[in-house]
Design a protein around this motif. Structure first.
Motif, mmCIF file in Angstrom:
data_model
loop_
_atom_site.group_PDB
_atom_site.id
_atom_site.type_symbol
_atom_site.label_atom_id
_atom_site.label_comp_id
_atom_site.label_asym_id
_atom_site.label_seq_id
_atom_site.Cartn_x
_atom_site.Cartn_y
_atom_site.Cartn_z
ATOM 1 N N ILE A 47 0.837 -1.199 0.000
ATOM 2 C CA ILE A 47 0.000 0.000 0.000
ATOM 3 C C ILE A 47 0.873 1.252 0.000
ATOM 4 O O ILE A 47 0.580 2.224 -0.678
ATOM 5 N N LEU A 48 1.956 1.228 0.768
ATOM 6 C CA LEU A 48 2.853 2.375 0.848
ATOM 7 C C LEU A 48 4.110 2.122 0.034
ATOM 8 O O LEU A 48 4.599 1.003 -0.032
ATOM 9 N N SER A 49 4.631 3.176 -0.564
ATOM 10 C CA SER A 49 5.933 3.056 -1.227
ATOM 11 C C SER A 49 7.001 2.954 -0.142
ATOM 12 O O SER A 49 6.735 3.222 1.031
ATOM 13 N N ASP A 50 8.219 2.586 -0.516
ATOM 14 C CA ASP A 50 9.302 2.480 0.465
ATOM 15 C C ASP A 50 9.543 3.810 1.168
ATOM 16 O O ASP A 50 9.757 3.857 2.375
ATOM 17 N N SER A 51 9.496 4.915 0.422
ATOM 18 C CA SER A 51 9.744 6.223 1.038
ATOM 19 C C SER A 51 8.615 6.597 1.992
ATOM 20 O O SER A 51 8.852 7.136 3.075
ATOM 21 N N GLU A 52 7.362 6.295 1.610
ATOM 22 C CA GLU A 52 6.229 6.580 2.496
ATOM 23 C C GLU A 52 6.309 5.742 3.768
ATOM 24 O O GLU A 52 6.027 6.231 4.864
ATOM 25 N N ALA A 53 6.717 4.489 3.620
ATOM 26 C CA ALA A 53 6.846 3.616 4.791
ATOM 27 C C ALA A 53 7.927 4.147 5.718
ATOM 28 O O ALA A 53 7.768 4.147 6.945
ATOM 29 N N GLY A 54 9.039 4.619 5.149
ATOM 30 C CA GLY A 54 10.117 5.199 5.963
ATOM 31 C C GLY A 54 9.655 6.440 6.698
ATOM 32 O O GLY A 54 9.969 6.633 7.878
#
Length: 72
Positions: A47-54
């Motif tokens: 659901i989230l991109s890697d940057s959003e998850a970070g």
């Protein structure tokens, strides 16, 4: 066509096809992939991109105190 089935001790896979395929030559592709039990959170994977998850991890670290359960 995707099916999930159990293969018994005899190792025989039985597949019934719709009648519309009767009396035809077909090419069949079989992919062996074990079924893995999914966790409750697995539906949220991707659901989230890697940057959003970070970014979300950082917000959680910044906004919430870590609670030591041994203090209770």
């Amino acid at each position: 066509m995707k099916i999930t089935t159990h293969i018994g001790n005899d190792g025989i896979l039985k597949v019934e096809l719709p009648a519309e395929f009767a009396n035809q030559e077909l090419e069949i592709v079989i992919v062996f992939q074990p079924v893995i039990e999914k966790s409750a959170l697995s539906k949220f994977v991707g659901i989230l991109s890697d940057s959003e998850a970070g970014e979300l991890q950082q917000v959680i670290k910044d906004e919430f105190e870590q609670v030591d359960t041994n203090e209770w």
